[in-house]
Design a protein around this motif. Sequence first.
Motif, PDB file in Angstrom:
ATOM      1  N   VAL A 171      -6.250 -10.101  -7.401  1.00  0.00           N
ATOM      2  CA  VAL A 171      -5.915  -8.892  -6.632  1.00  0.00           C
ATOM      3  C   VAL A 171      -5.948  -9.215  -5.136  1.00  0.00           C
ATOM      4  O   VAL A 171      -6.933  -9.740  -4.630  1.00  0.00           O
ATOM      5  CB  VAL A 171      -6.885  -7.734  -6.963  1.00  0.00           C
ATOM      6  N   GLY A 172      -4.853  -8.881  -4.454  1.00  0.00           N
ATOM      7  CA  GLY A 172      -4.769  -9.115  -3.014  1.00  0.00           C
ATOM      8  C   GLY A 172      -4.639  -7.837  -2.221  1.00  0.00           C
ATOM      9  O   GLY A 172      -4.551  -7.852  -0.996  1.00  0.00           O
ATOM     10  N   GLY A 173      -4.609  -6.697  -2.896  1.00  0.00           N
ATOM     11  CA  GLY A 173      -4.498  -5.411  -2.209  1.00  0.00           C
ATOM     12  C   GLY A 173      -4.726  -4.274  -3.189  1.00  0.00           C
ATOM     13  O   GLY A 173      -4.644  -4.459  -4.407  1.00  0.00           O
ATOM     14  N   MET A 174      -5.062  -3.097  -2.660  1.00  0.00           N
ATOM     15  CA  MET A 174      -5.308  -1.928  -3.518  1.00  0.00           C
ATOM     16  C   MET A 174      -4.651  -0.692  -2.921  1.00  0.00           C
ATOM     17  O   MET A 174      -4.557  -0.555  -1.703  1.00  0.00           O
ATOM     18  CB  MET A 174      -6.811  -1.661  -3.652  1.00  0.00           C
ATOM     19  N   VAL A 175      -4.208   0.178  -3.817  1.00  0.00           N
ATOM     20  CA  VAL A 175      -3.645   1.469  -3.431  1.00  0.00           C
ATOM     21  C   VAL A 175      -4.543   2.554  -4.029  1.00  0.00           C
ATOM     22  O   VAL A 175      -4.772   2.566  -5.241  1.00  0.00           O
ATOM     23  CB  VAL A 175      -2.196   1.629  -3.960  1.00  0.00           C
ATOM     24  N   TYR A 176      -5.064   3.426  -3.185  1.00  0.00           N
ATOM     25  CA  TYR A 176      -5.920   4.529  -3.633  1.00  0.00           C
ATOM     26  C   TYR A 176      -5.123   5.827  -3.593  1.00  0.00           C
ATOM     27  O   TYR A 176      -4.746   6.289  -2.515  1.00  0.00           O
ATOM     28  CB  TYR A 176      -7.133   4.680  -2.716  1.00  0.00           C
ATOM     29  N   THR A 177      -4.872   6.421  -4.760  1.00  0.00           N
ATOM     30  CA  THR A 177      -4.135   7.685  -4.824  1.00  0.00           C
ATOM     31  C   THR A 177      -5.142   8.833  -4.775  1.00  0.00           C
ATOM     32  O   THR A 177      -5.766   9.170  -5.792  1.00  0.00           O
ATOM     33  CB  THR A 177      -3.296   7.756  -6.121  1.00  0.00           C
ATOM     34  N   VAL A 178      -5.315   9.394  -3.591  1.00  0.00           N
ATOM     35  CA  VAL A 178      -6.332  10.443  -3.387  1.00  0.00           C
ATOM     36  C   VAL A 178      -5.769  11.447  -2.387  1.00  0.00           C
ATOM     37  O   VAL A 178      -5.078  11.075  -1.441  1.00  0.00           O
ATOM     38  CB  VAL A 178      -7.658   9.857  -2.841  1.00  0.00           C
ATOM     39  N   GLY A 179      -6.062  12.725  -2.594  1.00  0.00           N
ATOM     40  CA  GLY A 179      -5.545  13.800  -1.758  1.00  0.00           C
ATOM     41  C   GLY A 179      -5.862  13.633  -0.278  1.00  0.00           C
ATOM     42  O   GLY A 179      -6.806  12.927   0.104  1.00  0.00           O
ATOM     43  N   ASN A 180      -5.079  14.312   0.566  1.00  0.00           N
ATOM     44  CA  ASN A 180      -5.184  14.103   2.016  1.00  0.00           C
ATOM     45  C   ASN A 180      -6.475  14.637   2.634  1.00  0.00           C
ATOM     46  O   ASN A 180      -6.764  14.356   3.801  1.00  0.00           O
ATOM     47  CB  ASN A 180      -3.962  14.682   2.742  1.00  0.00           C
ATOM     48  N   GLU A 181      -7.283  15.368   1.860  1.00  0.00           N
ATOM     49  CA  GLU A 181      -8.562  15.822   2.419  1.00  0.00           C
ATOM     50  C   GLU A 181      -9.536  14.637   2.572  1.00  0.00           C
ATOM     51  O   GLU A 181     -10.577  14.765   3.217  1.00  0.00           O
ATOM     52  CB  GLU A 181      -9.187  16.929   1.548  1.00  0.00           C
ATOM     53  N   GLN A 182      -9.181  13.490   1.972  1.00  0.00           N
ATOM     54  CA  GLN A 182     -10.032  12.300   2.072  1.00  0.00           C
ATOM     55  C   GLN A 182      -9.481  11.256   3.049  1.00  0.00           C
ATOM     56  O   GLN A 182      -9.879  10.095   3.012  1.00  0.00           O
ATOM     57  CB  GLN A 182     -10.191  11.660   0.677  1.00  0.00           C
ATOM     58  N   ASP A 183      -8.545  11.639   3.916  1.00  0.00           N
ATOM     59  CA  ASP A 183      -7.934  10.688   4.857  1.00  0.00           C
ATOM     60  C   ASP A 183      -8.991   9.945   5.694  1.00  0.00           C
ATOM     61  O   ASP A 183      -8.935   8.730   5.843  1.00  0.00           O
ATOM     62  CB  ASP A 183      -6.961  11.408   5.811  1.00  0.00           C
ATOM     63  N   PHE A 219      -4.412   0.440   0.958  1.00  0.00           N
ATOM     64  CA  PHE A 219      -3.549   1.565   1.348  1.00  0.00           C
ATOM     65  C   PHE A 219      -4.042   2.847   0.687  1.00  0.00           C
ATOM     66  O   PHE A 219      -4.301   2.872  -0.521  1.00  0.00           O
ATOM     67  CB  PHE A 219      -2.101   1.285   0.923  1.00  0.00           C
ATOM     68  N   HIS A 220      -4.168   3.885   1.487  1.00  0.00           N
ATOM     69  CA  HIS A 220      -4.520   5.200   0.950  1.00  0.00           C
ATOM     70  C   HIS A 220      -3.223   5.967   0.707  1.00  0.00           C
ATOM     71  O   HIS A 220      -2.546   6.359   1.660  1.00  0.00           O
ATOM     72  CB  HIS A 220      -5.426   5.954   1.934  1.00  0.00           C
ATOM     73  N   LEU A 221      -2.864   6.151  -0.547  1.00  0.00           N
ATOM     74  CA  LEU A 221      -1.690   6.962  -0.906  1.00  0.00           C
ATOM     75  C   LEU A 221      -2.132   8.422  -0.841  1.00  0.00           C
ATOM     76  O   LEU A 221      -2.584   9.019  -1.802  1.00  0.00           O
ATOM     77  CB  LEU A 221      -1.176   6.583  -2.297  1.00  0.00           C
TER      78      LEU A 221
END
Length: 592
Positions: free
Chosen positions: A347-359, A381-383
Amino acid sequence: MKLSQILTQHIQVAIQELFNVTVDRVEFQLTRKDFEGDITMVIFPLLKLIKGNPIEIGTKIGEYLVANADEVVRFNVVSGFLNLVVSDVYYLNFFNEIKDKESFGFVSAAPNEKAVMVEYSSPNTNKPLHLGHVRNNLLGYSVAEIIKASGKKVYKTQIINDRGIHICKSMLAWQKFGEGQTPESAGLKGDKLVGNFYVKFDQEYKAQINGLMAQGKTEDEAKKQAPIILEAQQMLLDWEAGKPEVIELWKKMNQWVYDGFAQTYKNLGVDFDSYYYESNTYLLGKEVVQFGLEKGIFEKDPDGSVWIDLTEDGLDRKIVLRSDGTAVYMTQDIGTAIQRVKDFPDVGGMVYTVGNEQDYHFKVLFLILKKLGFDWAESLFHLSYGMVELPSGKMKSREGTVVDADDLMEEMTNTAGNIATELGKLEGYSAEEKAQLFKTIGLGALKYYILKVDPKKQILFNPEESVDFAGNTGPFIQYTYARIQSILRKANFDLNDATTTIELHEKEKELLKQIELFPEVIQNAAHNHSPALIANYTYDLVKEYNSFYQSVSILGEEDSTKKTFRVQLSKKVGDIVKSAFKLLGIDVPERM
């Protein structure tokens, strides 16, 4: 090679020969509809290197291309834009190259390419999945599929929030009011049963607060002193202490929820490669905090709590360990990220799918991991996505006013069934085929409605609007796919021959130009983490196809070469719609 790459090479030679200047890149855009042309070169950037009138410069380059590039047959110059008309032969050659490629637009991962881990869903085990989780799951799953199609290895994962006071609330309410109910005895999915007790806890808690306030307590005092909240807090302490009967109840009720979740995920069409549980991960970050203290990245306050000062980075001080040594969410997330790379070394990167209240949370998390020296932290990356609201307003789990994911999927299937039955095109379908078709249309409508919107935007969800068979909807695109399959069933002739000699109708050319964009759209969607780019490209392709369908004869065409080509073109459009919708997690029906 893409048309823009071919033309770039020709234009670079032209500029060198005409003006004795070397250019590294050439800027293109689609030709505006009110001018003749297929692709437009932007002249203005050249004016830094070539002195002169942009119209004269464009005319000289255009004349050179017509004389020396087989791909260009005509040109016109408007202000600082060189509009190029591309030859039919180029488009026919392109089409013959890709018409039989099932994986057109998709790139295979290179053997040593670093993988990307995509996290989505991340539910609590005290309630069923709701409409907000539906957007989260659809986004995360689709982004994972798109990144995979762009040429990277992908792992799908989730972290399940299976501990804490909210979990104990459901457990305590079941103990008090459940009378031994199980999912089997209640005839309910396990997640729904547990969710009912979460709502029951809140009802009882509010009643006790009102009772205490009637006895003269302030609201604040009542909230803290209500017997049921004190019992829930004690249950959490007992869980953390490993009290056997509490752990046994926790395991039993969580399993009910997991079984319910599994059914919802299956119906929604999403899956995972690995699972992480908060009950395992909340301790993981502690040793990292100790390492950070030794390195001077973290600092300890007099009360024993551990913090990181990010004020110089434009953020604030953030706690990473409480004074009593217990972990906070940030500690857990630091540990989980590191553990994931240990579990999946590629793994060289991660995408976190979380609502914008957690920006803000993710800004801090990513910065901490960078300061700890992990090189992969540069590729996090925060999606972030907006909330899904209903015409009636926001949803609240505690009050039981959420839109349940299972109920929503059932409602969508029923709505699709009602509309399809009204349209009356279901002759010859068995009851089983109808049920499958209604589910395909209903879920397609739901998924497309949510995914066609840019993730950052809030969605106002309207179920009936999403099942419309006209406009930018899933069913409209599915209907076009089914129409193409009907043409293919009727085409009783060989479709393998390559077509190289016909003069293209303008609608055929427009369709080929749209097809050519597909690989680039996948790459852009992966780079921007946006399924909306795939969804809206597919809608544009289908609109272009329907315009073609209405403008030319396909099976009724007398010229057999043209007829074969038009059916081949139809088939390719169908293949791309199917591929694109697969990236969105949407099925397409063979008949509608």
